[in-house]
Design a protein around this motif. Sequence first.
Motif, PDB file in Angstrom:
ATOM      1  N   ASN A   1      85.468 -59.550 -16.576  1.00 20.85           N
ATOM      2  CA  ASN A   1      85.815 -58.269 -17.601  1.00 20.85           C
ATOM      3  C   ASN A   1      87.235 -58.200 -17.886  1.00 20.85           C
ATOM      4  OD1 ASN A   1      83.087 -57.595 -17.246  1.00 20.85           O
ATOM      5  ND2 ASN A   1      83.419 -56.198 -15.599  1.00 20.85           N
ATOM      6  N   ALA A   2      88.086 -58.818 -17.252  1.00 16.70           N
ATOM      7  CA  ALA A   2      89.573 -58.884 -17.754  1.00 16.70           C
ATOM      8  C   ALA A   2      89.952 -59.363 -19.000  1.00 16.70           C
ATOM      9  CB  ALA A   2      90.411 -59.236 -16.622  1.00 16.70           C
TER      10      ALA A   2
ATOM     11  N   GLY B   1      92.778 -48.298 -13.266  1.00 18.75           N
ATOM     12  CA  GLY B   1      92.555 -48.884 -11.907  1.00 18.75           C
ATOM     13  C   GLY B   1      91.791 -50.166 -11.782  1.00 18.75           C
ATOM     14  N   GLU B   2      90.525 -50.138 -12.685  1.00 21.50           N
ATOM     15  CA  GLU B   2      89.470 -51.055 -12.701  1.00 21.50           C
ATOM     16  C   GLU B   2      90.018 -52.304 -13.406  1.00 21.50           C
ATOM     17  OE1 GLU B   2      85.778 -49.909 -14.236  1.00 21.50           O
ATOM     18  OE2 GLU B   2      85.296 -48.548 -12.455  1.00 21.50           O
TER      19      GLU B   2
ATOM     20  N   LEU C   1      92.599 -54.020 -11.040  1.00 22.94           N
ATOM     21  CA  LEU C   1      91.879 -54.621 -10.183  1.00 22.94           C
ATOM     22  C   LEU C   1      91.186 -56.174 -10.745  1.00 22.94           C
ATOM     23  CD1 LEU C   1      90.640 -55.347  -7.116  1.00 22.94           C
ATOM     24  CD2 LEU C   1      88.790 -53.972  -7.931  1.00 22.94           C
ATOM     25  N   ALA C   2      90.689 -55.826 -12.042  1.00 28.73           N
ATOM     26  CA  ALA C   2      90.093 -57.150 -12.626  1.00 28.73           C
ATOM     27  C   ALA C   2      91.076 -58.083 -12.990  1.00 28.73           C
ATOM     28  CB  ALA C   2      89.674 -56.554 -13.795  1.00 28.73           C
ATOM     29  N   ILE C   3      92.411 -57.746 -13.402  1.00 28.04           N
ATOM     30  CA  ILE C   3      93.492 -58.665 -13.725  1.00 28.04           C
ATOM     31  C   ILE C   3      94.138 -59.237 -12.505  1.00 28.04           C
ATOM     32  CG2 ILE C   3      95.731 -59.114 -14.856  1.00 28.04           C
ATOM     33  CD1 ILE C   3      94.875 -57.066 -16.721  1.00 28.04           C
ATOM     34  N   ALA C   4      94.050 -58.630 -11.203  1.00 31.45           N
ATOM     35  CA  ALA C   4      94.638 -59.206 -10.077  1.00 31.45           C
ATOM     36  C   ALA C   4      93.480 -60.154  -9.362  1.00 31.45           C
ATOM     37  CB  ALA C   4      94.816 -58.095  -9.091  1.00 31.45           C
ATOM     38  N   VAL C   5      92.499 -59.883  -9.494  1.00 34.81           N
ATOM     39  CA  VAL C   5      91.370 -60.995  -9.119  1.00 34.81           C
ATOM     40  C   VAL C   5      91.488 -62.248 -10.076  1.00 34.81           C
ATOM     41  CG1 VAL C   5      88.932 -61.346  -9.092  1.00 34.81           C
ATOM     42  CG2 VAL C   5      89.642 -59.223  -8.160  1.00 34.81           C
ATOM     43  N   LEU C   6      91.618 -62.052 -11.449  1.00 37.35           N
ATOM     44  CA  LEU C   6      91.700 -63.081 -12.211  1.00 37.35           C
ATOM     45  C   LEU C   6      92.883 -63.857 -11.985  1.00 37.35           C
ATOM     46  CD1 LEU C   6      90.321 -64.412 -14.822  1.00 37.35           C
ATOM     47  CD2 LEU C   6      91.671 -62.809 -16.162  1.00 37.35           C
TER      48      LEU C   6
END
Length: 386
Positions: free
Chosen positions: A292-293, A355-356, A359-364
């Motif tokens: 989603n990022a 925040g979502e 989190l998405a970019i951190a995971v990516l």
Amino acid sequence: MIGSIGLILILGLLGGLIVSKARLPNLLGYLIVGIIIGPNALNLIDVSVTDISPKLRTMILIIILIRAGLGINKKEILKVGKPAILLSFVPGVCEGLTIAFLSTIFLDFTFVQGGILGFILAAVSPAVVVPSMLKFMEKGKGGSITTLILAGASIDDVVAITIFSSFLGMYGGAGFNIGSILSIPIGIILGALIGAILGIVIVKIMIMLKLDNMQAVFFILGSAFLLNEFGDFIKSYIEIATLLGIMAMAFIISSKKNTTAIRATLGNIWKMGEIFLFVLVGAEVNVPVAINAGIVGVLIICIGLIFRSIGVYFSVISTKLTRQEKIFCMIAYTPKATVQAAIGGIPLSMDVAGGEIILAIAVLSILITAPCGAVAIDIAGKKYLY
């Protein structure tokens, strides 16, 4: 719970072996297995294991840092003083501020929101970097370069997490907290000092009690776990640099006592710990969230890494390192994993706007940089280090 532990060990081992056949680092296989069997995919890991996953990862990270401290040569650390200090904050600050600025353009964030994202991503992963450097050190490759990276990377996370906390405080209305920024050097000095004192005490006890190799390993591990718990308990300056203190403790022990056998034993323990660490980090990854990022997330991560690499280059520009060795340092500072997995979800849990996306970019960033960085370090190290 026991079945899940068995599953992690067996599937992680098999995943690592399969990936190694393609001459890629085993940890890539461990990460993939973690993603597949984790709660965001097949959900084969018992919830009791995922609940204690942060504690398990911390324990394994402590083992990594003990091995790093024991492996650092006193003469080498004296050679890398100034560049190591620069590497501890220049690259991370360059990356964090760049991402903060980019976030205001591409994500319509405020600069404070961007700072929160920027300094989540700015932390290098000791779980990827330290074992890679230790492998080269064990092969007699790299010399002061591996020591330089170990020393700088160990403080890099302290700086990133502290600045992240400051931005989070500003978002919550606390304003700019100069005390948080001052806590960086204070925490580093206090953490290193306490670790050094503990190391001296441990050496004296080991000699007095005439501990054998395995007993010494248990005593060192127990002391490191207690030091970490002490940092968590007091919730002050020392907390942010506890892991650095553990590394300092191990360095002092190594400088005062022959630790060849201890390092070998810890190396064997690490073989199992490595599987657990990266499978559990992989289990934290939510691939749909990362997707989603989108392209914007990838762009922000890549540009951030470019400015991080520029920061690394300027940190080592005055050294006698060759151009290839400087390139290796830049590559070694790219992987993200443990810190992003640990704090990437904090803004969302605190109802930070965006925040979502954070989190998405951190995971990516984990998905892109952990495997790619590990592979690049392995290839560049074999090519550029002597």
